[in-house]
Write a protein that holds these residues in place. Structure first.
Motif, mmCIF file in Angstrom:
data_model
loop_
_atom_site.group_PDB
_atom_site.id
_atom_site.type_symbol
_atom_site.label_atom_id
_atom_site.label_comp_id
_atom_site.label_asym_id
_atom_site.label_seq_id
_atom_site.Cartn_x
_atom_site.Cartn_y
_atom_site.Cartn_z
ATOM 1 N N ARG A 1 11.224 29.686 -2.191
ATOM 2 C CA ARG A 1 11.813 30.095 -0.920
ATOM 3 C C ARG A 1 11.544 31.573 -0.695
ATOM 4 N NH1 ARG A 1 18.213 29.779 -2.719
ATOM 5 N NH2 ARG A 1 18.357 31.823 -3.741
ATOM 6 N N VAL A 2 11.620 31.992 0.557
ATOM 7 C CA VAL A 2 11.448 33.404 0.909
ATOM 8 C C VAL A 2 12.823 34.059 0.887
ATOM 9 C CG1 VAL A 2 10.678 35.046 2.653
ATOM 10 C CG2 VAL A 2 9.460 32.878 2.362
ATOM 11 N N MET B 1 10.706 33.613 -10.753
ATOM 12 C CA MET B 1 12.115 33.942 -10.553
ATOM 13 C C MET B 1 12.384 35.386 -10.980
ATOM 14 S SD MET B 1 15.484 32.155 -12.281
ATOM 15 C CE MET B 1 15.270 30.615 -11.375
ATOM 16 N N ILE B 2 13.204 36.063 -10.216
ATOM 17 C CA ILE B 2 13.625 37.424 -10.552
ATOM 18 C C ILE B 2 15.130 37.373 -10.823
ATOM 19 C CG2 ILE B 2 13.788 39.819 -9.774
ATOM 20 C CD1 ILE B 2 11.520 39.165 -7.779
ATOM 21 N N GLU B 3 15.553 37.938 -11.945
ATOM 22 C CA GLU B 3 16.970 37.935 -12.286
ATOM 23 C C GLU B 3 17.433 39.338 -12.650
ATOM 24 O OE1 GLU B 3 18.519 34.108 -14.346
ATOM 25 O OE2 GLU B 3 16.567 34.529 -15.261
ATOM 26 N N ALA B 4 18.475 39.802 -11.978
ATOM 27 C CA ALA B 4 19.093 41.101 -12.279
ATOM 28 C C ALA B 4 20.496 40.847 -12.804
ATOM 29 C CB ALA B 4 19.146 41.979 -11.029
ATOM 30 N N LEU C 1 2.027 33.668 5.937
ATOM 31 C CA LEU C 1 1.559 33.838 4.562
ATOM 32 C C LEU C 1 2.703 33.678 3.565
ATOM 33 C CD1 LEU C 1 -0.554 34.703 2.416
ATOM 34 C CD2 LEU C 1 0.139 37.078 2.896
ATOM 35 N N VAL C 2 3.805 34.390 3.793
ATOM 36 C CA VAL C 2 4.893 34.338 2.810
ATOM 37 C C VAL C 2 5.546 32.961 2.784
ATOM 38 C CG1 VAL C 2 5.287 36.825 2.883
ATOM 39 C CG2 VAL C 2 6.599 35.337 4.412
ATOM 40 N N GLY D 1 5.697 27.021 -4.267
ATOM 41 C CA GLY D 1 6.597 27.157 -5.398
ATOM 42 C C GLY D 1 6.647 28.538 -6.001
ATOM 43 N N ARG D 2 6.103 29.526 -5.300
ATOM 44 C CA ARG D 2 6.122 30.897 -5.801
ATOM 45 C C ARG D 2 7.429 31.589 -5.428
ATOM 46 N NH1 ARG D 2 -0.019 32.555 -6.106
ATOM 47 N NH2 ARG D 2 -0.992 30.735 -5.143
#
Length: 314
Positions: A28-29, A1-4, A169-170, A177-178
């Protein structure tokens, strides 16, 4: 997860990113869109610790990038496919990266096979085409088998087979789960690849929603209607909030009225319809509508001109 959270970057008197908040979720993409100069690259560089935020924060899996003990194993990124020693072979480039994280040679061979570089792996990177360089950049991003993958314009320079490969691929990485975060200027490709979109304009988030919601959320539904009595149907459908455009002799495009209501109106007035097709807005149309006030450079095409011109400076 990325959080800003409140992520801001100021260069002199220019605010490149202005207090943005967003979350890129795993599984999810997530596509990242915005006009040139909107703050996409700056945001990605701050995620990867290449630029320090003026204020606010951004974390990957709960930790700022520079605090990850083994960053290649946690975060894989392609930000600039040209950032490679051109005198090295693709194999040696990946081998050197692997050595910094005690990644086994087998993984180097695995990503070379995965990205279709087996036949050129021993050749110097300086002779690579743009597409081959992109494949090498993706191989490097996947080298540590990371939980989070960040790709900036990953299909740039790839042939159609390569574009489909990146798409699959993505999607596969997300299915494991990435966290997958990618940018692209190819709207048609983003439309069939991303599950969720974050759109940035002039350093601010202007949309953050599932892709279908963004496509359908802008503008009213449109319907293509064919009839042998177009003039009569135009008269019958004309009302506040409804737009009817004559596309051809027997072809109309109706905006602001549901197809069922169009059909009912025609039936009640004995007008024969032989086509009734709902039209969905494209991602490109939705994107252009979203960002129309946030484009730094506007292209102008004048009738009779020899070539397109661009306003807004260089």
């Amino acid at each position: 997860m990325i959080e800003a959270r409140g992520l801001t970057k100021v260069y002199g008197d220019k605010t490149a990113v202005a207090g943005v908040n967003f979350t890129v979720e795993a599984g999810r993409v997530t596509g990242f869109l915005g006009p040139n100069g909107a703050g996409k690259s700056t945001t990605m560089r701050m995620i990867m610790g290449l630029d320090r935020p003026t204020s606010g924060s951004v974390t990957v899996n709960g930790v700022p990038f520079d605090r990850h003990h083994a960053p290649l194993r946690d975060v894989g990124a392609l930000l600039d496919a040209k950032a490679v020693h051109t005198g090295r072979s693709a194999y040696n480039h990946l081998l050197a990266m692997a050595a910094t994280h005690s990644i086994p040679k087998k993984r180097v061979h695995d990503v070379i096979e995965m990205t279709g570089l087996a036949e050129v792996a021993r050749k110097k990177v300086g002779g690579f085409s743009l597409g081959m360089g992109q494949r090498l950049g993706i191989a490097a991003a996947l080298l540590g088998d990371p939980q989070t993958v960040i790709l900036d314009e990953p299909v740039n320079g790839l042939d159609p087979e390569g574009v489909v490969w990146v798409r699959n691929l993505v999607k596969y990485l997300a299915s494991e789960g990435r966290t997958v975060f990618l940018s692209s200027h190819l709207m048609s490709e983003m439309a069939v690849t991303a599950d969720h979109l974050i759109v940035i304009g002039r350093g601010r988030i202007i949309a953050d929603a599932p892709i279908q919601e963004i496509i359908t959320g802008k503008g009213q539904g449109r319907t293509r209607v064919r009839t042998e009595e177009p003039d009569q149907l135009v008269h019958l459908l004309s009302s506040p909030g409804v737009s009817v455009q004559v596309q051809d002799h027997e072809l109309l495009e109706v905006t602001g009225m549901e197809p069922r209501e169009i059909a009912r109106t025609a039936l009640d007035n004995h007008v024969v319809i032989y086509e009734l097709t709902p039209l969905q807005a494209s991602l490109e149309e939705a994107y252009m509508e979203l960002t129309k006030d946030d484009v730094e450079y506007h292209s102008l095409i004048t009738a009779g001109a020899d070539a397109p011109t661009q306003s807004g400076g260089n």
